[in-house]
Structure formats: structure tokens, C-alpha cells
Design an enzyme around this catalytic site. Structure first.
Site, short mmCIF file in Angstrom:
data_model
loop_
_atom_site.label_atom_id
_atom_site.label_comp_id
_atom_site.label_asym_id
_atom_site.label_seq_id
_atom_site.Cartn_x
_atom_site.Cartn_y
_atom_site.Cartn_z
N LYS A 34 1.23 -1.44 -0.26
CA LYS A 34 0.28 -0.31 -0.03
C LYS A 34 1.21 0.96 0.26
O LYS A 34 0.51 2.38 -0.65
CB LYS A 34 -0.59 0.11 1.32
CG LYS A 34 -0.20 0.52 2.29
CD LYS A 34 -1.45 0.42 3.67
CE LYS A 34 -0.79 -0.07 5.06
NZ LYS A 34 -0.04 1.52 5.35
N THR A 35 1.81 1.45 0.83
CA THR A 35 3.04 2.59 0.77
C THR A 35 3.10 2.65 -0.54
O THR A 35 3.34 4.50 -1.34
CB THR A 35 3.93 2.27 1.91
OG1 THR A 35 3.28 1.89 3.00
CG2 THR A 35 5.29 3.34 1.47
N ASP A 56 -3.14 6.84 4.73
CA ASP A 56 -3.30 6.27 5.09
C ASP A 56 -3.75 5.57 6.16
O ASP A 56 -4.16 6.26 6.47
CB ASP A 56 -1.19 5.99 5.09
CG ASP A 56 -1.22 4.60 5.21
OD1 ASP A 56 -1.67 3.12 4.88
OD2 ASP A 56 0.28 4.38 5.87
N GLU A 57 -4.05 4.45 6.07
CA GLU A 57 -4.51 3.54 7.34
C GLU A 57 -6.17 4.42 7.50
O GLU A 57 -5.91 4.68 8.76
CB GLU A 57 -3.53 3.57 8.67
CG GLU A 57 -2.92 3.31 8.44
CD GLU A 57 -2.05 1.60 8.03
OE1 GLU A 57 -3.22 1.31 8.57
OE2 GLU A 57 -1.18 1.59 8.55
N GLN A 63 -7.53 -5.31 9.69
CA GLN A 63 -6.50 -4.65 10.80
C GLN A 63 -6.80 -3.08 11.43
O GLN A 63 -6.18 -2.62 12.16
CB GLN A 63 -4.86 -3.99 9.39
CG GLN A 63 -4.22 -5.34 9.09
CD GLN A 63 -3.21 -4.65 8.25
OE1 GLN A 63 -2.13 -4.38 8.93
NE2 GLN A 63 -3.31 -4.62 7.03
N ARG A 96 2.36 -10.88 10.14
CA ARG A 96 4.01 -9.77 10.84
C ARG A 96 4.69 -10.65 9.74
O ARG A 96 5.95 -10.21 9.78
CB ARG A 96 4.53 -9.99 12.70
CG ARG A 96 2.97 -8.64 13.10
CD ARG A 96 2.51 -7.33 11.68
NE ARG A 96 1.80 -7.78 11.13
CZ ARG A 96 1.01 -6.73 10.28
NH1 ARG A 96 2.83 -5.73 9.66
NH2 ARG A 96 0.30 -7.10 9.67
#
Length: 661
Positions: A29-30, A213-214, A244, A594
């Protein structure tokens, strides 16, 4: 855009309507956000100065800014805003401070300042949990963008009514101090934009394209602020993952992702489902687990990576036995496979679970870094220096004045300060100006008046220096001329302790170093520094990472151990009692995703509480994982025994090495 997959490319190129990118864990996504910023600039749609990218941590903002810098040439990126929500709010208030009823150089109250102020507003002797509870209720009201009167109307319990009353008086006191708290950095800009359509339009012209973002972590006030900045045309890209969303306890509302579709009927939704991080076994476990939650937008992660080893599920006797197994496995793999320590992470539901792990790692001489230890900015000597900076920048900041005058302590006791505060209140003056008033200080004892005179004299000299020297030099002068360094030497019992605490002050001065090193005054720098958090202080180096599941979000490791996977712990006891398992399941999902290559899930059979042993049941989440992806203790006795012998041998060698030293 070379190397982008099809959905990523579609997300970068889509600019004709509002866009929601549902980005699964490890889906890049970044890169989508940074490539889109570069595309907007290179295509000529928007110059960088009219683009803003908003995220939740300074670390994420720095990474994003660095990536964009590599994609753009020369000064094409000049004026681009990449910041956190709170940094953006600070910038807004610095520009619009008069509209917000603030003067230049306003202070930002941290949690300690808030707690102290609220304690003063509650009945004397209020217990810490009462004070903290009221502070949280005030913060919750602000996060929902409620005014004190609206909070009073919404109050349903006596405690909420008391908090609403404190909220009103708390805001009055903040105004007197020319200060805001962190929640105000969102609430005040939102209030101004909603009340002034012309101002809102001016800021939409300033920020012509918005990337968020987020987005699943936004609270009510943050979401409304985004809507105000994006305006009816919705020139924005929101990136998020409802799977998330793990911060409901601090006001996050994952339903904001669904609200986007209601607010913007022409919203385009693009899913990023290819995971570039995890093995296929780990992804299958994550997908099976999270499928038990309801979804407005169902997605299934997939990967081109190898199948990967089975997920190990360990049944341990106690938390101490569990810690020994984890430490032994890490030590063995580090030695046998030459895996760097930084490639291991141990995750847990609560920070109290770290103690047996730390003991086991220390015994085997495994270097580790515990996220969530004493934050640099929370160290006493650092907070003292920051208080001096704050009162230099904002003479109305009474909380900073009270801390600074006691760092180091002068001939001004609590009785004299209380008398000064009473006189200042009657005169309508902040404490620093009252301390500078000859008429008022004459009413104090000669010793107290002399101490105040010495303090205000140092402040005057430092304010003069602030106009002449770079900020880092100012901090060094402050540390010495305030007497803080001499006081530290007197307090420390040995030279090593003194040098360690002095190094913290030297590091603080280094934080203020910047290109040009021109004198700019301490005000804006102190405000910016107040926004930093411990998590933004860089990487911990070559060490095993110990952290909570909440703190692990956004990170990845080759090998991950999740400990304490028991009912009552994960899922947490409170969520079991309230029948709210969805966020706990998302927390487990975050932990699983993770891991890149190896994953261990461990649980204990019993725990010692209040002097007695209590039986524990394995987490119900383990039964939601695919059986074919797991290797449980006892599934292959012969292989398990060989595994134990290898690890025991490695542990014995590590312990024997201690005696050799």
C-alpha cells in the site's frame, strides 16, 4: 510504475472520482501511495505543493517522504505535505491561530500536563484512576468532535456529567494558558472548517488532492476533518484495511470505510489482495481466521511465495516454560542458521507478559529490545528541558513554568508558589508574568522573591539568545545556564549515571539540529518536538524485538512468536465478557501476518495469580485455523523429541558459556 501489479496500477492511475483502496496486509500500500503522488505531479494534474498525504506515525510519514523523493526529480516535490494527522492540525493552527483564539507560540499539553490540570479541577484527594478516567472521557468527547455543552447533553451517567463539567473548565484553563492538547489539534481545525465555508474552500484550494493512509484507524473527528478538506468533489484516495482495525479502544472507527461509500456515491473501490510478505501457509491461516468476521468488502490474500514450513503450536506448562522454549528456539536458529537477531519478534497481548521472556533471553545472552520501555521524551531530565523551552516560547504556559522553576529547585517552595498563583489569578496574569512583577513579588519572602528573580533573569537572557543562536545551541545554553546540568551532577551517585543522563540532554540538542541552523526561536520547534513519540526514534539495532500485538502493526519479521494464545488473554477476558470478539480476532490476524517465513503460536496450561495456580484453556482462535497448516505438539512424537534435544543442547551450550567467561 514498473513492477506494479494490475490493481496497484489501477489505484495509481484512478483520479476521476474518490477512491478507496482496500489494501490487505503486505500488499504494497505504501508503494501505491508514493507512486500515486509521483504520478499526480509528473502528469501535471497537481503540483506537489497542492498535495497532502496523511498517515498516523512520524515514522510512516518519513518513509513515505523519502520514497517520493526518489521518484521525483529536482525540486518537483517542493511544498509536498506528508505528515501525521496531528502535525497537519498543528500546521493548520499555526496558520489560523487567530481564528482559533490562540496567540503565536501556543503550547501543546502532553498527557502529564492534561492529567495535572484535570487533577486541579477535581475535588482534592481524587484518586489516580478517577483522574485518568475523567481525562479519557474528555479525550473521547474531543475525538467525537463534541463541545463541552454537547458532551453534557450526551452524558448518560453521573461520571460522564462530571467529566463534561470538567471539560468546560479545562478548556477555559487551556485558553488562559494559550495552550492546546493533542485532541485539539484535530478538533479545533474541524470546528473552524465546519463553521466557516469560505475558510474550508480556501483550504481545499490549498490541498487539491488528499491521500490518507490507514483510514480504518480514523476516529469520528479525524474522518469529519478529512471530509472537510476533500470537500464535495472528493479529490482523494483513502487506503485502509478493515481486517487490521485494532484501535477501537482509542476511538478508531473501521465503519468509516463504509461511510465513505455513503458520503461519496461515486466512490471507486479497488482491492489489493496479492501479499508480498508471507508464505502461503501463513496466509491460509490468516484468511481462515479473519473469515469468521463479518465483511462489507470480502477479500482473500494470496501469494506467489513458497508453501513454507507448518505453523508450530506449542502447548506449554507455564509462562516460564513457554519463555524458555521461545528463547531456546531463537538461540538455536541464530546459531544453526546464522539468522540475525533482528529477524526475530516475540509478540504478546499485554506488556506484563514480557517479564518471563526477558529473563529467559537474558539467561541465554540473547540481545533484545522491548518496545514500550521508558520513552526518551518521558525521561525526567528531558521533560525538564522541554518545560524550559515551552515557557520560553509561551510565557502563558503555567504548567511549563511550574516544572521549569523546579528544574533545578530554587529558593521557591510550594507555599510561595501557591501564593504567587493566587496573586496571579487575581491580577489576571500567567505565572511567568506575575513572577516578573515587582509589586507582586514584594509580597513574598525575600528568599522566594530572590529565587524568582534569578529564574526570570535566566528566562530573559535565554529569550534574547533565541533570537541570535541556532536552536541546537539554544538548547545547550539552556541546559547549562538553567542550572540543570549542575543539579544532575549533584543528584547522580556515580559518574556513569551522570554521563548517561547528560547524554540524553545532548541527544535532545541534536534533535534540534537542521539544515542552515538559522535562529528561528524555540516556539515552533518545541511544538513540533511535542508531536514526536518513542516509536519514531529509529530502529533498535541488532536485537530480538519484544512488543505488544498492537505495537507490531506495520512491521514484518522473518520469524514471529506469538505467546499467551489462551482464552482470557487472546481473546482478552473483557471481550469475552462483552461478547466482542471481532477486534480481538483482527488483533490475532495482525500478529499472524507479521511473519514472513516462520510462525509459532504458544499457550500455557496454567498461570500463577495471587499465589494460586489457575488453569488456562487454549485460545478459541486456534480452532479457527486450518488444521493442515498447523503442527501441534504431539503430532509427530519422534520429530518433536529430536527437535527438543537440539534446542536443549543449544541452551546448555549458551549457559555453559556464562561459566567459561
Amino acid at each position: 510504475m514498473q513492477g506494479l501489479n494490475t490493481p496497484q496500477r489501477e489505484a495509481v492511475l484512478h483520479v476521476d472520482s474518490p477512491l478507496l483502496v482496500l489494501a490487505g496486509a503486505g500488499s504494497g500500500k505504501t508503494r501505491v501511495i508514493t507512486e500515486k503522488i509521483a504520478h499526480l505531479v509528473r502528469s501535471g494534474r497537481h503540483p506537489a505543493r497542492h498535495i497532502a498525504a496523511i498517515t498516523f506515525t512520524n515514522k510512516a510519514a518519513r518513509e513515505m517522504r523519502e520514497r517520493v523523493g526518489k521518484l521525483l526529480r529536482g525540486d518537483d516535490g517542493e511544498g509536498l505535505m506528508v505528515s501525521t494527522f496531528h502535525s497537519m492540525g498543528l500546521r493548520f493552527l499555526q496558520i489560523e491561530h487567530e481564528r482559533a483564539g490562540l496567540r503565536r507560540g501556543f503550547s501543546i499539553f502532553d498527557t502529564d500536563d492534561q492529567t495535572g490540570l484535570i487533577r486541579d479541577l477535581l475535588p482534592k484527594g481524587s484518586k489516580n484512576d478517577v483522574v485518568d478516567g475523567v481525562r479519557q472521557l474528555v479525550s473521547r468527547a474531543k475525538n467525537e468532535a463534541l463541545t463541552p455543552s454537547q458532551a453534557a447533553e450526551a452524558a448518560q451517567t453521573a461520571r460522564e456529567r462530571e467529566a463534561a463539567d470538567v471539560y468546560a473548565r479545562y478548556q477555559q484553563r487551556l485558553a488562559t494558558f494559550n495552550a492546546v492538547d493533542f485532541d485539539d489539534l484535530i478538533r479545533l481545525p474541524l470546528d473552524l472548517l465546519e463553521a466557516n465555508p469560505e475558510l474550508a474552500e480556501a483550504w481545499r484550494e490549498r490541498i487539491r488532492y488528499l491521500l490518507v493512509d490507514e483510514c480504518q484507524d480514523t476516529n469520528g473527528a479525524q474522518y469529519r476533518l478529512l471530509r472537510q478538506l476533500a470537500g464535495p468533489r472528493g479529490a482523494m484516495t483513502c487506503v485502509g484495511d478493515d481486517d487490521q482495525s485494532i484501535y477501537a479502544w482509542r476511538g478508531a472507527r473501521p465503519e468509516n470505510l463504509d461511510q465513505l461509500a455513503a458520503d461519496y456515491p461515486d466512490l471507486r473501490v479497488i482491492k489489493l489482495e496479492q501479499n508480498y510478505r508471507c508464505s502461503r501457509r501463513i496466509l491460509s491461516a490468516a484468511n481462515r481466521l479473519i473469515a469468521n468476521n463479518p465483511h462489507a468488502h470480502l477479500k482473500t490474500l494470496w501469494s506467489d511465495h513458497d508453501e513454507g514450513p507448518p505453523i508450530r503450536v506449542w502447548a506449554c506448562r507455564t509462562a516460564e516454560h513457554e519463555a524458555e522454549r521461545v528463547a531456546g528456539e531463537i538461540a538455536f536458529r541464530h546459531q544453526a542458521e546464522e539468522v540475525p537477531w533482528r529477524d526475530f519478534a516475540i509478540l504478546f497481548r499485554g506488556n506484563h507478559q514480557s517479564r518471563p521472556l526477558e529473563k529467559a533471553l537474558q539467561l541465554l545472552r540473547v540481545p533484545y529490545h522491548l518496545t514500550g520501555g521508558t520513552a526518551f521524551l518521558d525521561r525526567g531530565e528531558v521533560k525538564d528541558a522541554l518545560a524550559w523551552l515551552r515557557v520560553l516560547a509561551n510565557p502563558d504556559d503555567d504548567a511549563a513554568f511550574l516544572r521549569a522553576i523546579a528544574a533545578p529547585r530554587r529558593e521557591v517552595g510550594a507555599t510561595s508558589l501557591a501564593k504567587l498563583a493566587e496573586m496571579a489569578r487575581h491580577a489576571g496574569l500567567p505565572l511567568s508574568k506575575a513572577a516578573d512583577s515587582v509589586a507582586l513579588t514584594k509580597q513574598l519572602t525575600p528568599r522566594a522573591a530572590a529565587g524568582l528573580g534569578e529564574f526570570t533573569g535566566i528566562l530573559k537572557r535565554l529569550r534574547e539568545a533565541a533570537r541570535k543562536v541556532p536552536p541546537s545551541v539554544l538548547v545547550k545554553q539552556l541546559i547549562e545556564h538553567s542550572g540543570q546540568l549542575a543539579a544532575l551532577r549533584a543528584q547522580c551517585k556515580d559518574e556513569a549515571s551522570f554521563q548517561r543522563r547528560r547524554a540524553n540532554l545532548d541527544e535532545l540538542a541534536e534533535w534540534f539540529e537542521g539544515p542552515g541552523e538559522a535562529p528561528v526561536g524555540p516556539g515552533e520547534l518545541a511544538a513540533q518536538l511535542a508531536l514526536l513519540s518513542h516509536a519514531d526514534r529509529g530502529e533498535p539495532g541488532e536485537a530480538v524485538r519484544l512488543m505488544s500485538l498492537h505495537a507490531s502493526k506495520g512491521l514484518e519479521f522473518r520469524y514471529v512468536f506469538i505467546v499467551g494464545v489462551e482464552d482470557g488473554n487472546l481473546p482478552h477476558e473483557a471481550s469475552l465478557e462483552e461478547g466482542q470478539l471481532e477486534e480481538e480476532r483482527r488483533l490475532m490476524y495482525v500478529g499472524i501476518t507479521r511473519a514472513r517465513q516462520g510462525l509459532w503460536l504458544s499457550h500455557s496450561a496454567e498461570v500463577k495469580r495471587w499465589g494460586s495456580l489457575n488453569k488456562l484453556a487454549p485460545s478459541r482462535f486456534l480452532d479457527e485455523l486450518p488444521v493442515e497448516a498447523l503442527h501441534r505438539d504431539g503430532a509427530d512424537p519422534e520429530r518433536d523429541e529430536a527437535h527438543r534435544r537440539d534446542r536443549a543442547k543449544a541452551q546448555f551450550a549458551s549457559i555453559a558459556a556464562l561459566f567459561d567467561d
